[in-house]
Design a protein around this motif. Structure first.
Motif, PDB file in Angstrom:
ATOM      1  N   TRP A  49       0.860  -1.187   0.000  1.00 56.15           N
ATOM      2  CA  TRP A  49       0.000   0.000   0.000  1.00 56.15           C
ATOM      3  C   TRP A  49       0.893   1.232   0.000  1.00 56.15           C
ATOM      4  CZ3 TRP A  49      -0.305  -4.349   2.812  1.00 56.15           C
ATOM      5  CH2 TRP A  49      -1.445  -5.145   2.658  1.00 56.15           C
TER       6      TRP A  49
ATOM      7  N   PRO B 279      -7.864   1.187  -3.627  1.00 59.01           N
ATOM      8  CA  PRO B 279      -8.563   0.365  -2.635  1.00 59.01           C
ATOM      9  C   PRO B 279     -10.030   0.806  -2.554  1.00 59.01           C
ATOM     10  CG  PRO B 279      -6.549   1.323  -1.737  1.00 59.01           C
ATOM     11  CD  PRO B 279      -6.837   2.027  -3.021  1.00 59.01           C
TER      12      PRO B 279
ATOM     13  N   TYR C 126     -12.571   2.568  -0.738  1.00 57.96           N
ATOM     14  CA  TYR C 126     -12.787   3.519   0.354  1.00 57.96           C
ATOM     15  C   TYR C 126     -13.479   4.746  -0.220  1.00 57.96           C
ATOM     16  CZ  TYR C 126      -8.960   6.740  -0.949  1.00 57.96           C
ATOM     17  OH  TYR C 126      -8.156   7.657  -1.575  1.00 57.96           O
TER      18      TYR C 126
ATOM     19  N   THR D  96      -4.160  -6.228   9.290  1.00 62.11           N
ATOM     20  CA  THR D  96      -4.859  -4.950   9.387  1.00 62.11           C
ATOM     21  C   THR D  96      -3.997  -3.838   8.808  1.00 62.11           C
ATOM     22  OG1 THR D  96      -6.074  -5.654  11.344  1.00 62.11           O
ATOM     23  CG2 THR D  96      -5.868  -3.280  10.998  1.00 62.11           C
TER      24      THR D  96
ATOM     25  N   TYR E 286      -8.294   5.911   8.433  1.00 58.86           N
ATOM     26  CA  TYR E 286      -8.988   4.812   7.772  1.00 58.86           C
ATOM     27  C   TYR E 286      -8.388   3.495   8.267  1.00 58.86           C
ATOM     28  CZ  TYR E 286     -10.910   8.143   4.357  1.00 58.86           C
ATOM     29  OH  TYR E 286     -11.566   9.179   3.746  1.00 58.86           O
ATOM     30  N   THR E 287      -9.248   2.512   8.516  1.00 56.45           N
ATOM     31  CA  THR E 287      -8.778   1.189   8.915  1.00 56.45           C
ATOM     32  C   THR E 287      -9.335   0.156   7.952  1.00 56.45           C
ATOM     33  OG1 THR E 287     -10.642   0.694  10.380  1.00 56.45           O
ATOM     34  CG2 THR E 287      -8.789   1.915  11.329  1.00 56.45           C
ATOM     35  N   SER E 288      -8.588  -0.940   7.802  1.00 51.82           N
ATOM     36  CA  SER E 288      -9.027  -2.031   6.936  1.00 51.82           C
ATOM     37  C   SER E 288      -8.685  -3.359   7.589  1.00 51.82           C
ATOM     38  CB  SER E 288      -8.348  -1.953   5.567  1.00 51.82           C
ATOM     39  OG  SER E 288      -8.652  -3.103   4.794  1.00 51.82           O
TER      40      SER E 288
ATOM     41  N   ASP F 278      -8.757  -6.163   5.979  1.00 49.69           N
ATOM     42  CA  ASP F 278      -8.270  -7.080   4.953  1.00 49.69           C
ATOM     43  C   ASP F 278      -7.344  -6.421   3.936  1.00 49.69           C
ATOM     44  OD1 ASP F 278     -10.055  -5.498   3.568  1.00 49.69           O
ATOM     45  OD2 ASP F 278     -11.487  -7.103   3.159  1.00 49.69           O
TER      46      ASP F 278
ATOM     47  N   HIS G  44     -10.812  -3.307   1.802  1.00 50.50           N
ATOM     48  CA  HIS G  44     -11.923  -2.417   2.140  1.00 50.50           C
ATOM     49  C   HIS G  44     -11.500  -1.534   3.317  1.00 50.50           C
ATOM     50  CE1 HIS G  44     -14.360  -4.940  -0.462  1.00 50.50           C
ATOM     51  NE2 HIS G  44     -13.910  -6.006   0.202  1.00 50.50           N
ATOM     52  N   PHE G  45     -11.529  -0.212   3.099  1.00 52.72           N
ATOM     53  CA  PHE G  45     -11.093   0.743   4.111  1.00 52.72           C
ATOM     54  C   PHE G  45     -12.284   1.557   4.596  1.00 52.72           C
ATOM     55  CE2 PHE G  45      -7.198  -0.442   2.153  1.00 52.72           C
ATOM     56  CZ  PHE G  45      -6.194  -0.229   3.091  1.00 52.72           C
TER      57      PHE G  45
ATOM     58  N   ASN H 201      -9.257  -3.772  13.675  1.00 52.09           N
ATOM     59  CA  ASN H 201      -9.847  -4.525  12.563  1.00 52.09           C
ATOM     60  C   ASN H 201     -11.365  -4.518  12.593  1.00 52.09           C
ATOM     61  OD1 ASN H 201     -10.079  -6.108  14.866  1.00 52.09           O
ATOM     62  ND2 ASN H 201      -9.891  -8.036  13.748  1.00 52.09           N
TER      63      ASN H 201
ATOM     64  N   VAL I 290     -15.035  -3.471  11.783  1.00 48.79           N
ATOM     65  CA  VAL I 290     -15.779  -2.800  10.715  1.00 48.79           C
ATOM     66  C   VAL I 290     -16.799  -1.878  11.362  1.00 48.79           C
ATOM     67  CG1 VAL I 290     -17.351  -3.128   8.774  1.00 48.79           C
ATOM     68  CG2 VAL I 290     -15.452  -4.715   9.127  1.00 48.79           C
TER      69      VAL I 290
END
Length: 564
Positions: free
Chosen positions: A252, A276, A278, A294, A305-307, A309, A312-313, A354, A356
């Protein structure tokens, strides 16, 4: 921070970091919890050594370490660094560290970050790639990134095409990118630089340039490097890089620009890059980090922003007063634990990196009387349930509206209507994530004339072998049939004397009746005149035996109630 800092974190630090995070409150509105630091300077780098410590560096030139008690202490920095630090990294064993900054500043620690000493003699070759000069000069360039590739080897990158390497734990550094008339890799020239890098083994590493994200790979400790692809848009600023060390094809990259082309992901080792999933609404990304599957990306004006996987952010901003703070650096310690550092010395931690975010609104309904007379009050109750695993119902998020009534808040509301016909009550509610929903309830309102009084919230008392039930709220409507209902129950013949009085010190009798009940249950009506207005009163009931020699039995029952 790059992924190697995260990869080298030992299990003891993970356990300690989790202990720092307060137990998650059901329905917490934000993932992030502030951690007290000892600085108000902008945090520009976070490293995670072993033994439960964090290392922070700031734009003001200070370095702090977190001790075993979870308190930040000021590290010794000799000499002082007036230009500020840009990055910091610790060796895998946590003993050695290197911090870098503007003006060629390179500092080394050999005591787990408690004290730092400046390297007084780093040098570089003059000129730029692809044909540097042969003259050696003291290093004065702004430095961007520092990473360890093994326990003794550490790399530093910076302006003027610099790639510096130390094989003795940061004691001395040598320029390894530029040699007279040649470069191992050209980050782009014209002031471009390798602004970040990541190492997945002692010899295999990846370098990211801020010249449209030029992405290079080395397999021999930067003796050579190949241009793999181009990661992100932009040709200025500090591009940042994160790699999944267990699957280095996943990477990334960020640039400080606005829009999706300034945040890209690769799944093929950097040849191809794509957006990605987002919202694309970031202001200016400053850092990206990976740990345990993560990914966390941070930037200015509150962007986090967190993801779970890497695909998906989700925007997961901090709670006020830090919702719009500028975030400069992040470190992901595990699947669930991450740190974010930003302006004004603000440091955040989460044990739910992690998670959602909740995007499902709660559901609800309303209960209460479905028929009322004009002017008659009815109490209505909200029944709201959030989705399983959601953020929880917001107890302050209830809002009611109904014709002829002012707005109400809270889980219950009382209404009276001035017009006949169907009247609709609307309840709006939300969860702690801000998802809202509504429920409606229709009340049929009829004429008030001649309707019987009603009682609610009954209170039952025992006296003289009998039970007396008095309603704490009595609603009397219309101009006829004005009475107060009282429920009586007895197994033996009893006489009941019922009296309505005011609450004043010298109470005034307003109504009075005597009822004899041989056995069983009965609701009696204490009649009241038109002069008895809505308000608060006391109802008194005394129980007597029946027969020729009647006498009191039991204590007098007294109950305050509201007449509406």
């Amino acid at each position: 921070m790059g992924p190697f800092v995260i990869r080298c974190v030992r299990a003891s630090l993970l356990a300690f970091a989790l202990a720092l995070v307060p137990a998650a409150t059901a329905g917490a509105a934000s993932l992030w919890t502030p951690v007290a630091t000892n600085t108000t300077q902008n945090i520009t780098g976070v490293a995670a050594p072993h033994a439960g410590e964090l290392i922070l560096v700031t734009s003001g030139g200070s370095i702090s370490y977190m001790d075993g008690a979870g308190t930040f202490q000021a590290a010794s920095v000799t000499p002082a660094d007036p230009l500020g630090f840009t990055d910091v990294a610790m060796s895998a064993d946590g003993a050695n560290g290197v911090a870098i900054g503007d003006g060629g500043a390179m500092y080394r620690s050999t005591d787990a970050g408690h004290s730092w000493t400046k390297d007084a003699s780093p040098t570089e070759l003059t000129g730029e790639c692809p044909t540097p000069g042969a003259t050696t000069t003291p290093l004065s360039d702004n430095l961007d990134s520092v990473k360890w590739s093994d326990s003794t080897t550490v790399y530093v990158t910076g302006a003027n095409d610099d790639v510096l390497k130390s094989v003795n734990g940061g004691l001395t550094f040598t320029e390894v990118n530029k040699s007279p008339s040649a470069c191992v890799a050209n980050p782009g020239g014209g002031g471009s630089a390798f602004t970040d890098m990541a190492w997945v083994s002692p010899t295999v590493g990846y370098f990211l340039s801020n010249d449209f994200g030029a992405y290079y790979r080395t397999t021999d400790g930067f003796a050579s490097a190949s241009h793999v692809g181009d990661a992100v848009n932009g040709f200025t600023g500090i591009d940042r890089l994160a790699i999944d060390p267990g699957s280095p094809n996943r990477a990334w990259a960020t640039n400080e620009g606005l829009g999706t082309t300034y945040f890209q992901a690769s799944t093929d080792g950097g040849t191809d890059w794509a957006d990605p999933d987002y919202d694309g609404n970031q202001k200016s990304f400053q850092d990206v980090a990976f740990g345990g599957g993560t990914v966390v990306v941070v930037g200015t004006e509150g962007d986090i922003y967190t993801s779970p996987d890497g695909v998906h952010f989700f925007r997961q901003i901090a709670a006020p007063p830090f919702a719009a703070n500028n975030w400069n650096t992040t470190a992901v310690l595990s699947t669930t634990t991450a740190y974010v550092g930003g302006d004004n010395g603000v440091l955040l931690v989460t044990a739910q990196a992690n998670q959602v975010p909740d995007s499902t609104a709660p559901t609800g309904s309303i209960s209460g009387p479905s028929t009322l007379s004009v002017g008659q009050f009815g109490t209505y109750t909200a029944h709201v349930t959030d989705n399983a695993g959601g953020s929880g119902v917001d107890p302050t998020g209830y809002s009611w509206s109904a014709p002829d009534n002012p707005a109400r808040t809270g889980a219950t509301a009382t209404f009276a209507f001035q017009h006949t016909g169907p009247q609709t009550i609307v309840l709006t509610f939300r969860d702690l994530a801000g998802n809202t929903n509504t429920a409606t309830f229709t009340v049929q309102v009829g004429s008030s004339a001649g309707n019987s009084p009603t009682g609610s919230n009954p209170s039952t008392h025992k006296a003289g072998g009998s039970k007396i039930t008095i309603f704490k709220t009595v609603t009397v409507t219309g101009t006829s049939g004005r009475f107060i209902p009282v429920k009586l129950a007895t197994k033996k013949p009893r006489k009941f004397v019922i009296t309505l009085v005011t609450l004043a010190k010298h109470s005034k009798k307003l109504a009075h009746m005597t009822v004899t009940l041989k056995k069983g249950k009965k609701t009696v009506h204490l009649k009241i005149g038109k002069t008895v207005k809505p308000g608060t009163y006391r109802l008194q009931v005394q129980v007597f035996t029946t027969g020729k020699h009647s006498h009191k039995v039991g204590k007098r029952v007294k109950q305050v109630f509201v007449l509406k």
